[in-house]
Design an enzyme around this catalytic site. Structure first.
Site, PDB file in Angstrom:
ATOM      1  N   ASP A  78       0.893  -1.145   0.147  1.00  0.00           N
ATOM      2  CA  ASP A  78       0.120   0.010  -0.039  1.00  0.00           C
ATOM      3  C   ASP A  78       0.977   1.323  -0.024  1.00  0.00           C
ATOM      4  O   ASP A  78       0.682   2.106   1.071  1.00  0.00           O
ATOM      5  CB  ASP A  78      -0.976   0.084   1.080  1.00  0.00           C
ATOM      6  CG  ASP A  78      -2.132   1.027   1.128  1.00  0.00           C
ATOM      7  OD1 ASP A  78      -2.412   1.176   0.014  1.00  0.00           O
ATOM      8  OD2 ASP A  78      -2.513   1.565   2.272  1.00  0.00           O
ATOM      9  N   ASP A  88       3.674   1.840   7.923  1.00  0.00           N
ATOM     10  CA  ASP A  88       2.480   0.941   7.766  1.00  0.00           C
ATOM     11  C   ASP A  88       2.422  -0.046   6.693  1.00  0.00           C
ATOM     12  O   ASP A  88       2.084  -0.035   5.801  1.00  0.00           O
ATOM     13  CB  ASP A  88       1.324   1.803   7.646  1.00  0.00           C
ATOM     14  CG  ASP A  88      -0.089   1.548   7.674  1.00  0.00           C
ATOM     15  OD1 ASP A  88      -0.075   0.129   8.019  1.00  0.00           O
ATOM     16  OD2 ASP A  88      -1.114   1.858   7.245  1.00  0.00           O
TER      17      ASP A  88
END
Length: 331
Positions: free
Chosen positions: A204, A221
């Site tokens: 992502d 993340d």
């Protein structure tokens, strides 16, 4: 079959969060700041006489313990190779902790700003780091995390939206037709790409998951880390028209290929992966709609206008996939 709890964070009060941190022997000072996260719950926690920590409370039922620990291991390996990822801290010999039915991890706070992706030198720098990440990612596969593929990001999300009556009735024929055309286009792109290697990815890699400082960028993340083609971590750095994206891609690859060689057949996948992301995103919002955070953050999702725009996006993607890759004859 276990039905996911639609409100998994209903009992995750500030007191519970702080008590969970203190259960690890870390004295909090009462300061707690909720950070921008919807899939999980993420907080900056003040620690007495120390730097604040970032606490991530994982959405129940999304990942197994093994899958979470595999992500932690990947980020630790990257950090050990001096790649600026931010792995969870090891506390009491563990990176994954549990308290009152919630699983969580703690990482050091790392500040920064979003990178300037219109700067060629920034794109080249990011390309070098992604090349290094992929060189490590290609060494072995994930055992417990999924693969980004047409079934999981396209066919299954489409089926969920249709089966749960998310499409307004007056738009249903148009949606049904256009999403099928889009998936036909995605399959054609994958056919042209051949059989690209699947490696461990960030998964992502948009600008919000990269923080820039005076010393350069670091990646945060890795919650969506999975197996997939390398181009998945590159295409989200690109924006604008085809000419602009071609130039940006050249800048990224100028750094990337110092450390990892891209299979140029994967260029056929850029618009296909963008299409899958659009389909998957709509289903993600629908799956999470009973979580109170989602209607508050995405009120436009419940309006017919969203689906009108969604259908238009898919039509634009069908045309984009038919145009072929950004570089017909890559250098």
């Amino acid at each position: 079959m276990i039905t996911p709890n639609p409100t998994p964070y209903a009992d995750l009060s500030p007191d519970l969060v702080l008590t969970a941190i203190e259960s690890l022997g870390l004295p909090t000072d009462g300061r707690m700041l909720a950070l921008n996260s919807y899939e999980n719950r993420v907080y900056q926690i003040g620690i007495e006489d120390a730097q604040p920590l970032i606490a991530k409370f994982y959405r129940p039922g999304r990942w197994s313990d093994e899958a979470i620990l595999e992500e932690h291991s990947f980020t630790r390996t990257l950090a050990e190779h001096e790649i600026p990822a931010v792995p969870p801290s090891v506390i009491e010999g563990r990176t994954l902790h549990a308290y009152a039915g919630h699983r969580f991890s703690l990482t050091p706070r790392r500040g920064g700003r979003t990178p300037e992706l219109d700067d060629p030198s920034v794109l080249e720098w990011l390309g070098r780091l992604l090349g290094r990440i992929h060189a490590i990612g290609a060494l072995e596969p994930f055992a417990h995390r999924p693969t980004l593929d047409i079934a999981s990001f396209g066919e299954e999300p489409r089926a969920f939206l249709l089966e749960h009556d998310w499409i307004p009735k007056d738009l249903l024929p148009a949606y049904t037709s256009v999403v099928e055309q889009a998936l036909v286009g995605v399959r054609a792109c994958y056919a042209r790409a051949g059989s690209p290697a699947l490696i461990r990815l960030h998964g992502d890699c948009h600008r919000g998951n990269m923080l820039w400082t005076d010393a350069g960028p670091h990646f945060v993340d890795f919650d969506d880390a999975r197996m997939g083609p390398a181009i998945q971590d590159l295409w989200m750095l690109l924006s604008g028209d085809r000419e602009e994206m071609s130039g940006q891609l050249a800048d990224v690859l100028a750094g990337y290929e110092d450390f990892f060689e891209l299979d140029y057949r994967e260029l056929h996948l850029i618009e296909a992966l963008r299409t899958l992301r659009i389909i998957h995103y709509a289903a993600w919002l629908a799956r999470r709609w009973e979580d109170p955070a989602f209607p508050a953050a995405f009120p436009w999702f419940a309006a017919p206008r969203f689906w009108e725009d969604h259908i238009l996006q898919l039509r634009e993607q069908i045309a984009a996939m038919e145009e072929g890759p950004l570089w017909a004859n890559p250098p």
